[in-house]
Design an enzyme around this catalytic site. Structure first.
Site, mmCIF file in Angstrom:
data_model
loop_
_atom_site.group_PDB
_atom_site.id
_atom_site.type_symbol
_atom_site.label_atom_id
_atom_site.label_comp_id
_atom_site.label_asym_id
_atom_site.label_seq_id
_atom_site.Cartn_x
_atom_site.Cartn_y
_atom_site.Cartn_z
ATOM 1 N N LYS A 13 46.152 56.457 46.256
ATOM 2 C CA LYS A 13 46.976 56.185 45.072
ATOM 3 C C LYS A 13 47.276 57.471 44.305
ATOM 4 O O LYS A 13 48.396 57.697 43.882
ATOM 5 C CB LYS A 13 46.253 55.250 44.082
ATOM 6 C CG LYS A 13 45.992 53.861 44.571
ATOM 7 C CD LYS A 13 45.413 53.004 43.433
ATOM 8 C CE LYS A 13 44.062 53.467 42.921
ATOM 9 N NZ LYS A 13 42.953 53.275 43.854
ATOM 10 N N ARG A 88 43.007 47.083 36.887
ATOM 11 C CA ARG A 88 42.096 46.849 37.998
ATOM 12 C C ARG A 88 41.473 45.468 37.923
ATOM 13 O O ARG A 88 40.657 45.124 38.780
ATOM 14 C CB ARG A 88 40.971 47.877 37.942
ATOM 15 C CG ARG A 88 41.075 48.969 38.988
ATOM 16 C CD ARG A 88 39.975 49.952 38.668
ATOM 17 N NE ARG A 88 39.565 50.721 39.799
ATOM 18 C CZ ARG A 88 39.904 51.995 40.006
ATOM 19 N NH1 ARG A 88 40.720 52.604 39.185
ATOM 20 N NH2 ARG A 88 39.432 52.639 41.037
ATOM 21 N N ARG A 123 36.582 63.354 51.024
ATOM 22 C CA ARG A 123 37.338 63.658 49.811
ATOM 23 C C ARG A 123 36.630 64.688 48.940
ATOM 24 O O ARG A 123 35.423 64.649 48.760
ATOM 25 C CB ARG A 123 37.555 62.373 49.009
ATOM 26 C CG ARG A 123 38.335 62.608 47.739
ATOM 27 C CD ARG A 123 39.077 61.397 47.315
ATOM 28 N NE ARG A 123 38.231 60.491 46.556
ATOM 29 C CZ ARG A 123 38.716 59.475 45.847
ATOM 30 N NH1 ARG A 123 40.015 59.228 45.855
ATOM 31 N NH2 ARG A 123 37.908 58.696 45.182
ATOM 32 N N ARG A 156 32.732 63.948 44.506
ATOM 33 C CA ARG A 156 32.355 63.098 43.383
ATOM 34 C C ARG A 156 31.116 62.291 43.750
ATOM 35 O O ARG A 156 30.974 61.839 44.865
ATOM 36 C CB ARG A 156 33.498 62.132 43.069
ATOM 37 C CG ARG A 156 34.507 62.708 42.117
ATOM 38 C CD ARG A 156 35.795 61.933 42.106
ATOM 39 N NE ARG A 156 35.603 60.483 42.060
ATOM 40 C CZ ARG A 156 36.615 59.624 42.079
ATOM 41 N NH1 ARG A 156 37.852 60.046 42.119
ATOM 42 N NH2 ARG A 156 36.374 58.339 42.044
ATOM 43 N N ARG A 167 32.096 50.053 45.657
ATOM 44 C CA ARG A 167 33.438 50.111 45.071
ATOM 45 C C ARG A 167 34.430 49.252 45.842
ATOM 46 O O ARG A 167 35.324 48.656 45.260
ATOM 47 C CB ARG A 167 33.920 51.570 45.023
ATOM 48 C CG ARG A 167 33.197 52.370 43.954
ATOM 49 C CD ARG A 167 33.350 53.839 44.151
ATOM 50 N NE ARG A 167 34.685 54.314 43.846
ATOM 51 C CZ ARG A 167 35.146 55.502 44.232
ATOM 52 N NH1 ARG A 167 34.376 56.311 44.921
ATOM 53 N NH2 ARG A 167 36.352 55.859 43.911
HETATM 54 P P1 ADP Z 1 39.348 55.481 42.897
HETATM 55 O O1 ADP Z 1 40.743 55.017 42.749
HETATM 56 O O2 ADP Z 1 39.185 56.449 43.987
HETATM 57 O O3 ADP Z 1 38.359 54.390 42.885
HETATM 58 P P2 ADP Z 1 39.321 56.335 40.142
HETATM 59 O O4 ADP Z 1 39.237 57.752 39.802
HETATM 60 O O5 ADP Z 1 40.580 55.603 39.912
HETATM 61 O O6 ADP Z 1 38.895 56.284 41.652
HETATM 62 O O7 ADP Z 1 38.157 55.529 39.386
HETATM 63 C C1 ADP Z 1 36.828 55.937 39.402
HETATM 64 C C2 ADP Z 1 35.977 55.011 38.560
HETATM 65 O O8 ADP Z 1 36.448 55.006 37.206
HETATM 66 C C3 ADP Z 1 35.972 53.554 38.964
HETATM 67 O O9 ADP Z 1 35.068 53.288 40.002
HETATM 68 C C4 ADP Z 1 35.573 52.885 37.648
HETATM 69 O O10 ADP Z 1 34.181 53.009 37.396
HETATM 70 C C5 ADP Z 1 36.305 53.729 36.620
HETATM 71 N N1 ADP Z 1 37.655 53.164 36.333
HETATM 72 C C6 ADP Z 1 38.851 53.786 36.545
HETATM 73 N N2 ADP Z 1 39.878 52.986 36.193
HETATM 74 C C7 ADP Z 1 39.332 51.828 35.772
HETATM 75 C C8 ADP Z 1 39.864 50.589 35.299
HETATM 76 N N3 ADP Z 1 41.185 50.384 35.190
HETATM 77 N N4 ADP Z 1 38.974 49.620 34.955
HETATM 78 C C9 ADP Z 1 37.653 49.801 35.037
HETATM 79 N N5 ADP Z 1 37.086 50.919 35.490
HETATM 80 C C10 ADP Z 1 37.904 51.935 35.847
#
Ligand code: ADP
Ligand code: ZN
Length: 210
Positions: A13, A88, A123, A156, A167
């Site tokens: 994404k 999400r 990654r 990370r 996840r």
């Molecule tokens: P990825 O898309 O690779 O999972 P992100 O950087 O988008 O990684 O998100 C990493 C973490 O940040 C998620 O696992 C969650 O803990 C938190 N997070 C990000 N966006 C949201 C969201 N919209 N709602 C809840 N938690 C979020």
């Protein structure tokens, strides 16, 4: 154009968000990056989010909804934006609707779980600017260094295999239902994630027109 990018963690994404950002000159907004920045600068919100993030769990809805509400008020969002990693959950999508934000399209990047696990282990992200790389698919020009800012590339904590499995579970349980939510509104466009980033990019740009 107001866009949402949906997809499992590690589906690409973020990379596609950057492509669209350049193509349409609208900001790409990543809740993950905003939370990580808050963590680095040690704000209260960052500290609250840390434990959830490290375990691969979602940060509570009210926290991320607040983040998005503030971010979308900024000037650069006037002509549209790309949301990467938000919403999400269904309540987050409903919150967007309640804010009066009318989304044009939702691009869902589909990648099978097995591929995701493989990809996540390779990654790397820039410690300084958050740009993302991959040891096999998107190599930095200089090993271990960010091509954009020269920062150091790190893995990370939540990209470690056990956390990735958690996840993915969270994704299937809480995020995947959003496909149906936006499908019903006629906004969902599916992109099959490809091996090569450029191939996925072509499909994404085509989906913007469709
Ligand atoms: P990825 O898309 O690779 O999972 P992100 O950087 O988008 O990684 O998100 C990493 C973490 O940040 C998620 O696992 C969650 O803990 C938190 N997070 C990000 N966006 C949201 C969201 N919209 N709602 C809840 N938690 C979020
Ligand atoms: Zn960088």
């Amino acid at each position: 154009m107001k866009l949402i990018l949906l997809g499992a963690p590690g589906a690409g994404k973020g990379t596609q968000a950057e492509v669209i950002c350049e193509h349409l000159s609208i900001p790409a907004i990543s809740t993950g990056n905003i939370i990580r920045e808050a963590l680095t600068s040690g704000t209260e919100m960052g500290l609250r989010a840390k434990s959830y993030m490290d375990e691969g769990k979602l940060v509570p809805d009210e926290v991320v909804i607040g983040i998005i509400q503030d971010r979308l008020k900024q000037d650069d969002c006037k002509n549209g934006f790309i949301l990467d990693g938000f919403p999400r959950t269904i309540p987050q999508a409903e919150a967007l609707d309640k804010m009066g934000v009318v989304i044009d399209k939702v691009i869902d990047i589909e990648v099978p779980d097995e591929k995701i696990v493989e990809r996540m282990s390779g990654r790397r992200v820039c410690e300084s600017c958050g740009a993302s790389y991959h040891l096999l698919y998107k190599k930095p020009e200089v090993e271990g260094k960010c091509g954009k800012c020269g920062g150091t590339l790190i893995q990370r904590k939540d990209d470690h295999p056990d956390t990735v499995k958690e996840r993915l579970k969270v994704y299937h349980d809480q995020t995947e239902p959003l496909k149906g939510y936006y499908e019903k509104q006629g906004k969902l466009r599916i992109v099959e994630g490809q091996e090569a980033v450029e191939d996925t990019t072509k499909l994404t740009l085509a989906a913007l027109e469709a």
